[in-house]
Design a protein around this motif. Structure first.
Motif, PDB file in Angstrom:
ATOM      1  N   MET A  60       2.475   7.603   2.056  1.00 38.12           N
ATOM      2  CA  MET A  60       2.273   6.381   2.833  1.00 38.12           C
ATOM      3  C   MET A  60       0.999   5.645   2.407  1.00 38.12           C
ATOM      4  O   MET A  60       0.879   4.440   2.591  1.00 38.12           O
ATOM      5  CB  MET A  60       2.190   6.694   4.333  1.00 38.12           C
ATOM      6  CG  MET A  60       3.469   7.182   4.937  1.00 38.12           C
ATOM      7  SD  MET A  60       4.651   5.852   5.071  1.00 38.12           S
ATOM      8  CE  MET A  60       6.116   6.718   5.569  1.00 38.12           C
ATOM      9  N   GLU A  61       0.038   6.372   1.836  1.00 42.47           N
ATOM     10  CA  GLU A  61      -1.234   5.774   1.440  1.00 42.47           C
ATOM     11  C   GLU A  61      -1.224   5.257  -0.003  1.00 42.47           C
ATOM     12  O   GLU A  61      -2.196   4.646  -0.443  1.00 42.47           O
ATOM     13  CB  GLU A  61      -2.344   6.818   1.598  1.00 42.47           C
ATOM     14  CG  GLU A  61      -2.499   7.303   3.026  1.00 42.47           C
ATOM     15  CD  GLU A  61      -3.389   8.531   3.128  1.00 42.47           C
ATOM     16  OE1 GLU A  61      -4.009   8.923   2.126  1.00 42.47           O
ATOM     17  OE2 GLU A  61      -3.441   9.106   4.231  1.00 42.47           O
ATOM     18  N   LYS A  62      -0.148   5.517  -0.730  1.00 41.44           N
ATOM     19  CA  LYS A  62      -0.070   5.131  -2.146  1.00 41.44           C
ATOM     20  C   LYS A  62       0.496   3.722  -2.267  1.00 41.44           C
ATOM     21  O   LYS A  62       1.512   3.402  -1.680  1.00 41.44           O
ATOM     22  CB  LYS A  62       0.840   6.094  -2.921  1.00 41.44           C
ATOM     23  CG  LYS A  62       0.432   7.547  -2.836  1.00 41.44           C
ATOM     24  CD  LYS A  62      -0.694   7.814  -3.766  1.00 41.44           C
ATOM     25  CE  LYS A  62      -1.071   9.293  -3.730  1.00 41.44           C
ATOM     26  NZ  LYS A  62      -2.368   9.522  -4.281  1.00 41.44           N
ATOM     27  N   ASP A  63      -0.165   2.898  -3.073  1.00 37.98           N
ATOM     28  CA  ASP A  63       0.324   1.536  -3.297  1.00 37.98           C
ATOM     29  C   ASP A  63       1.224   1.435  -4.522  1.00 37.98           C
ATOM     30  O   ASP A  63       2.053   0.537  -4.614  1.00 37.98           O
ATOM     31  CB  ASP A  63      -0.857   0.571  -3.487  1.00 37.98           C
ATOM     32  CG  ASP A  63      -1.642   0.383  -2.204  1.00 37.98           C
ATOM     33  OD1 ASP A  63      -1.043   0.491  -1.121  1.00 37.98           O
ATOM     34  OD2 ASP A  63      -2.857   0.142  -2.296  1.00 37.98           O
ATOM     35  N   ASP A  64       1.048   2.358  -5.466  1.00 35.83           N
ATOM     36  CA  ASP A  64       1.773   2.243  -6.728  1.00 35.83           C
ATOM     37  C   ASP A  64       2.862   3.297  -6.903  1.00 35.83           C
ATOM     38  O   ASP A  64       3.442   3.422  -7.970  1.00 35.83           O
ATOM     39  CB  ASP A  64       0.795   2.326  -7.897  1.00 35.83           C
ATOM     40  CG  ASP A  64       0.019   3.641  -7.919  1.00 35.83           C
ATOM     41  OD1 ASP A  64       0.010   4.355  -6.895  1.00 35.83           O
ATOM     42  OD2 ASP A  64      -0.579   3.951  -8.961  1.00 35.83           O
ATOM     43  N   ALA A  65       3.157   4.047  -5.848  1.00 36.56           N
ATOM     44  CA  ALA A  65       4.164   5.100  -5.944  1.00 36.56           C
ATOM     45  C   ALA A  65       5.574   4.522  -5.825  1.00 36.56           C
ATOM     46  O   ALA A  65       5.788   3.560  -5.101  1.00 36.56           O
ATOM     47  CB  ALA A  65       3.944   6.129  -4.840  1.00 36.56           C
ATOM     48  N   PRO A  66       6.539   5.096  -6.554  1.00 35.30           N
ATOM     49  CA  PRO A  66       7.931   4.671  -6.376  1.00 35.30           C
ATOM     50  C   PRO A  66       8.366   4.967  -4.936  1.00 35.30           C
ATOM     51  O   PRO A  66       7.908   5.937  -4.333  1.00 35.30           O
ATOM     52  CB  PRO A  66       8.710   5.555  -7.353  1.00 35.30           C
ATOM     53  CG  PRO A  66       7.696   6.117  -8.288  1.00 35.30           C
ATOM     54  CD  PRO A  66       6.397   6.148  -7.553  1.00 35.30           C
ATOM     55  N   VAL A  67       9.221   4.127  -4.412  1.00 34.77           N
ATOM     56  CA  VAL A  67       9.656   4.292  -3.022  1.00 34.77           C
ATOM     57  C   VAL A  67      11.166   4.108  -2.916  1.00 34.77           C
ATOM     58  O   VAL A  67      11.774   3.427  -3.738  1.00 34.77           O
ATOM     59  CB  VAL A  67       8.940   3.300  -2.078  1.00 34.77           C
ATOM     60  CG1 VAL A  67       7.450   3.599  -2.014  1.00 34.77           C
ATOM     61  CG2 VAL A  67       9.176   1.867  -2.497  1.00 34.77           C
ATOM     62  N   PRO A  68      11.768   4.702  -1.885  1.00 38.69           N
ATOM     63  CA  PRO A  68      13.212   4.524  -1.695  1.00 38.69           C
ATOM     64  C   PRO A  68      13.531   3.097  -1.269  1.00 38.69           C
ATOM     65  O   PRO A  68      12.645   2.359  -0.819  1.00 38.69           O
ATOM     66  CB  PRO A  68      13.542   5.530  -0.588  1.00 38.69           C
ATOM     67  CG  PRO A  68      12.268   5.825   0.094  1.00 38.69           C
ATOM     68  CD  PRO A  68      11.173   5.590  -0.895  1.00 38.69           C
ATOM     69  N   PRO A  69      14.796   2.705  -1.386  1.00 37.91           N
ATOM     70  CA  PRO A  69      15.181   1.333  -1.021  1.00 37.91           C
ATOM     71  C   PRO A  69      14.879   0.970   0.432  1.00 37.91           C
ATOM     72  O   PRO A  69      14.602  -0.177   0.735  1.00 37.91           O
ATOM     73  CB  PRO A  69      16.693   1.300  -1.274  1.00 37.91           C
ATOM     74  CG  PRO A  69      16.994   2.477  -2.119  1.00 37.91           C
ATOM     75  CD  PRO A  69      15.903   3.471  -1.919  1.00 37.91           C
ATOM     76  N   ASN A  70      14.906   1.944   1.321  1.00 38.27           N
ATOM     77  CA  ASN A  70      14.651   1.668   2.743  1.00 38.27           C
ATOM     78  C   ASN A  70      13.190   1.935   3.117  1.00 38.27           C
ATOM     79  O   ASN A  70      12.879   2.257   4.266  1.00 38.27           O
ATOM     80  CB  ASN A  70      15.584   2.508   3.617  1.00 38.27           C
ATOM     81  CG  ASN A  70      15.366   4.009   3.443  1.00 38.27           C
ATOM     82  OD1 ASN A  70      14.815   4.455   2.434  1.00 38.27           O
ATOM     83  ND2 ASN A  70      15.788   4.785   4.413  1.00 38.27           N
ATOM     84  N   TRP A  71      12.285   1.755   2.179  1.00 46.94           N
ATOM     85  CA  TRP A  71      10.875   2.092   2.379  1.00 46.94           C
ATOM     86  C   TRP A  71      10.247   1.355   3.561  1.00 46.94           C
ATOM     87  O   TRP A  71       9.555   1.949   4.374  1.00 46.94           O
ATOM     88  CB  TRP A  71      10.097   1.836   1.098  1.00 46.94           C
ATOM     89  CG  TRP A  71       8.643   2.181   1.187  1.00 46.94           C
ATOM     90  CD1 TRP A  71       7.590   1.324   1.117  1.00 46.94           C
ATOM     91  CD2 TRP A  71       8.066   3.478   1.357  1.00 46.94           C
ATOM     92  NE1 TRP A  71       6.409   1.999   1.217  1.00 46.94           N
ATOM     93  CE2 TRP A  71       6.675   3.331   1.381  1.00 46.94           C
ATOM     94  CE3 TRP A  71       8.606   4.749   1.509  1.00 46.94           C
ATOM     95  CZ2 TRP A  71       5.811   4.399   1.538  1.00 46.94           C
ATOM     96  CZ3 TRP A  71       7.745   5.823   1.662  1.00 46.94           C
ATOM     97  CH2 TRP A  71       6.367   5.639   1.685  1.00 46.94           C
TER      98      TRP A  71
END
Length: 181
Positions: A60-71
């Motif tokens: 939750m604190e990462k700005d550049d991490a890959p995320v799921p479509p429903n992030w």
């Protein structure tokens, strides 16, 4: 889904870019997991398991991490659950994120493990996947060898004359149109 306007090599190019996107997303996930393992001080503890809950809290604190479509939905749900102290809603977020991670990491042989504290990933597996990714990334790209040129056609034997070809046509047509036994 095959687009009628794409044929042959064009389809291969389109599909390979999708695989590369998916691969780079997976590599980003592994990189992020490795960062979180370092942040929580588990890097030198290969027998430990980092739980999905810990991963999500740091993700939750990462700005550049890959995320799921429903992030966006997951972040809203997570923040509401944190504010309300709603354990059920938090578990829902952890489950969604865990399923997404499991699906993306299956290709690297990373599977979640169940512990008395919940589901998580073995630190040794994360470290191994990260090391493989770094080794692949640093491996020099090998250019494919050029395809050897086809030999020149041999003109040592004369071509049949048009008269000879015409004489063979009825036989060729008969063989071509006769039913096979």
């Amino acid at each position: 889904d095959i687009m009628p306007s794409l044929v042959g090599s064009e389809m291969c190019i389109r599909d390979s870019s999708k695989r590369e996107d998916n691969l780079s997303e997976t590599e980003g996930i592994i990189k992020t997991m490795k960062e979180i393992v370092r942040e929580v001080g588990l890097e030198d503890k290969p027998d430990e398991i980092i739980t999905i809950e810990v991963l999500v809290q740091h993700w939750m604190e990462k700005d550049d991490a890959p995320v799921p479509p429903n992030w966006k939905e997951l972040v809203e749900k997570y923040n509401k659950a944190q504010a309300r102290g709603d354990e059920s809603m938090l578990r829902s977020v952890y489950t969604s994120m865990g399923m997404w991670l499991s699906k993306k990491l299956k290709v690297h042989g990373l599977k979640p493990t169940r512990t008395k504290y919940g589901r998580g990933f073995r630190v040794a597996d994360i470290n191994a996947a990260y090391d493989r990714w770094v080794a692949e990334k640093d491996k020099p790209q090998v250019e494919p060898e050029p395809t050897p040129a086809l030999p020149e056609p041999s003109l040592s034997q004369p071509l049949p004359s048009p008269k000879d070809v015409a004489a063979l046509l009825p036989t060729i047509c008969l063989l071509y149109t006769s039913p096979s036994p």
